[in-house]
Design an enzyme around this catalytic site. Structure first.
Site, PDB file in Angstrom:
ATOM      1  N   SER A   1      16.008  31.417  15.788  1.00  6.81           N
ATOM      2  CA  SER A   1      15.189  32.280  16.635  1.00  6.81           C
ATOM      3  C   SER A   1      15.191  31.713  18.044  1.00  6.81           C
ATOM      4  O   SER A   1      14.969  30.526  18.252  1.00  6.81           O
ATOM      5  CB  SER A   1      13.762  32.324  16.099  1.00  6.81           C
ATOM      6  N   LYS A   2      15.459  32.608  19.021  1.00  5.49           N
ATOM      7  CA  LYS A   2      15.510  32.148  20.407  1.00  5.49           C
ATOM      8  C   LYS A   2      14.131  31.714  20.871  1.00  5.49           C
ATOM      9  O   LYS A   2      13.970  31.098  21.898  1.00  5.49           O
ATOM     10  CB  LYS A   2      16.028  33.265  21.308  1.00  5.49           C
ATOM     11  N   ARG A   3      13.116  32.099  20.089  1.00  6.96           N
ATOM     12  CA  ARG A   3      11.761  31.723  20.505  1.00  6.96           C
ATOM     13  C   ARG A   3      11.408  30.305  20.076  1.00  6.96           C
ATOM     14  O   ARG A   3      10.414  29.768  20.501  1.00  6.96           O
ATOM     15  CB  ARG A   3      10.744  32.705  19.924  1.00  6.96           C
ATOM     16  N   GLN A   4      12.232  29.709  19.194  1.00  9.41           N
ATOM     17  CA  GLN A   4      11.942  28.342  18.777  1.00  9.41           C
ATOM     18  C   GLN A   4      11.941  27.447  20.014  1.00  9.41           C
ATOM     19  O   GLN A   4      12.989  27.201  20.609  1.00  9.41           O
ATOM     20  CB  GLN A   4      13.010  27.857  17.784  1.00  9.41           C
TER      21      GLN A   4
ATOM     22  N   HIS B   1      14.883  25.295  23.537  1.00  9.96           N
ATOM     23  CA  HIS B   1      15.002  25.495  24.974  1.00  9.96           C
ATOM     24  C   HIS B   1      15.435  24.194  25.637  1.00  9.96           C
ATOM     25  O   HIS B   1      14.822  23.149  25.422  1.00  9.96           O
ATOM     26  CB  HIS B   1      13.675  25.972  25.562  1.00  9.96           C
TER      27      HIS B   1
END
Ligand code: GLU
Length: 531
Positions: free
Chosen positions: A285-288, A292
């Site tokens: 998930s790019k939200r993890q 970043h």
């Protein structure tokens, strides 16, 4: 009349030369018309994540290994998804990792502007070409009609797609609507195709996109292009030779190839980098937040380690591990043929391994004093109030002391990152224990002040202050006093550090050194006898 001087000019990319040879040399070495040009084309919609960094890195490595050009292009045509400041952060992170573009918004270049929202006139000019050759058409369908189409399709259990109605308007109908200044978009006539392209990673690939989608929008009614249109126009005008991008863009590639064809332009080569999944194979998930790059940077990891982590995901190298390698070495070892086509698993443990390896290299190499300076800065900020008197502070902050701490921590694998040394379990390296941490020594089954007094006297006589000699002298003291070894070691560890657990006592003492040890023990003794 004198005869006119005969001059012969040869032309290369718009430049005039007197001889063919100079023209050829100029063309080959200076203009490099066929040299590799790749681009990283992020949308500034948030923080750069590891997947984006992987795309940037592989583009960079491919460009540099081919002596080509690495371009940064900001794709900000979807104005609804822009995040203020995201572009600056993105450029900052790229320069932190060393992936500095040759051409881009900050660097400039001959094919700019490199921000799509500054190229609107270029897209307007190019859409006219497709309208004129009838591969694109204006579409006047209202959002309401499109929504009804969508709902109908969902009700029938089908994938929603535009029914291409405006494709069939007569030219009179089109003129009439344009004259009425009706709001419209421009759509591409998507044709069925069984053609294939040779993907540099995936091999022969094909996708009859018209089977799944209706005619796609190229130009929105607000005058902004869609991703597909701007991407193709820019790749062509920026003379991009190879498109290396994430696997998720593969379904769009045939659409792009059809667009190139509509323009009568030749498409670049394509390479789709493998999908990234979690270590257990689940979807990423790019939200993890831990994915970043900026968060990873803020946690104190080296950029080289982050690059090593990323190269582990998709291959591209002869060897299994790239730990310890910097950008130059990665560039030398990279080859696009070695990029894997199957899913790449992201194993965050490899980040720790890679970071420790880089820390080891730096501490033992040319960057030793840089790391020492960084740690000194961290320690003096974190412990500014608690380092001790001037002579102790000078000692603690000396390059020699900090260097010896780093040598120990790295060789004993006690840390992963430099800033791990600020963890409370390592406070004994920098400061005397807090009174509240040693207060309960008053309730010990042994008289701690007596034990400390004995220790100070004994240790003072130890000439070679190494683990062997210190252990030996502590053991004989405890034995002579007929005390319990475990209880004494526990009291000594607390007296020295305020901690219940930590490295063996003799190791602690030798790391911080004789002078520091004796000073700490005296300090604890004073605190205990005072109260
Ligand atoms: N702007 C697209 C992205 O955000 C670029 C995709 C491509 O490289 O074509 O990833």
């Amino acid at each position: 009349m004198a005869a006119p001087i005969k001059t012969c000019f040869y032309v290369t990319n718009g430049n005039y030369f007197r001889t063919k040879r100079i023209a050829r040399i100029w063309g080959h070495f200076i203009l490099r018309p066929h040299s590799v040009r790749v681009r990283f084309a992020p949308s500034p919609t948030g923080m750069l994540h590891l997947g984006g960094l992987r795309t940037a890195l592989y583009n960079y490595l491919f460009a540099k290994s081919q002596k080509g050009t690495f371009i940064l292009r900001i794709e900000d045509t979807d104005q609804t998804r822009l995040v203020p400041g995201a572009m600056d952060k993105l450029e900052g992170i790229l320069s932190w990792t060393g992936l500095v573009p040759d051409e881009g918004p900050r660097q400039g270049g001959s094919y700019g502007p490199y921000i799509q929202s500054q190229r609107l006139a270029i897209y307007q000019e190019n859409i006219q070409k497709l309208l004129q050759n009838k591969t694109a058409y204006p579409c006047f369908c209202t959002p309401k009609r499109l929504e009804l189409l969508r709902r109908d399709a969902v009700r029938r259990g089908e994938t929603p797609k535009y029914d291409n109605r405006c494709r069939h308007l007569t030219s009179d109908e089109v003129t009439e609507r344009l004259e009425k200044k009706l709001l419209h978009v421009v759509r591409f006539k998507l044709e069925h195709t069984t053609d294939t392209w040779e993907d540099l990673v995936k091999g022969p690939s094909s996708h009859d996109v018209a089977n799944i989608e209706g005619d796609p929008v190229l130009m929105k009614s607000d005058g902004f292009p869609t991703y597909h249109f701007a991407n193709v126009v820019d790749d062509h005008l920026m003379k991009v030779t190879h498109v290396l991008r994430g696997d998720e863009w593969q379904p769009s590639t045939m659409k792009h190839i059809l667009l190139y064809r509509a323009f009568d332009w030749s498409p670049p080569h394509f390479a789709h980098l493998p999908l990234i999944v979690n270590k257990d194979g689940t979807k990423l998930s790019k939200r993890q937040g831990d994915l970043h790059v900026e968060n990873i940077k803020n946690r104190g990891y080296f950029p080289e380690a982050v690059l090593n982590l990323v190269t582990k995901i998709g291959g591209g190298f002869d060897m299994d591990g790239t730990n310890g390698m910097g950008l130059d070495e990665l560039t030398q070892k990279f080859s696009i043929e070695k990029v894997k086509s199957s899913h790449g698993r992201l194993d965050m443990q490899t980040l720790d391994d890679a970071n420790l390896e880089h820390l080891r290299i730096k501490v033992n190499g040319a960057e030793r004093s840089l790391i020492i300076d960084q740690l000194r800065e961290l320690v003096s900020t974190a412990y500014s109030e608690r380092l001790g008197d001037a002579s102790i502070t000078d000692h603690i902050l000396s390059s020699q002391y900090i260097g010896s701490i780093l040598d120990w921590a790295v060789s004993e694998k006690r840390i992963i990152k430099t800033n791990d040394l600020l963890d409370s379990k390592f406070s004994f390296l920098w400061t005397t224990p807090q009174e509240q941490d040693i207060a309960d020594l008053k309730n010990s089954p042994v008289s701690v002040p007596d034990l400390l007094h004995g220790c100070i006297t004994t240790l003072d006589t130890v000439r070679d202050f190494d683990i062997g000699h210190v252990t030996q002298s502590l053991r004989s003291l405890i034995k002579d006093e007929k005390l319990k070894m475990n209880t004494c070691m526990h009291c000594l560890r607390k007296s020295l550090s305020g901690l219940q657990q930590g490295p063996p006592v003799a190791e602690m003492m030798t790391i911080i050194g004789k002078k520091n040890t004796i000073q700490r023990l005296k300090h604890t003794m004073d605190v205990l006898t005072k109260s």
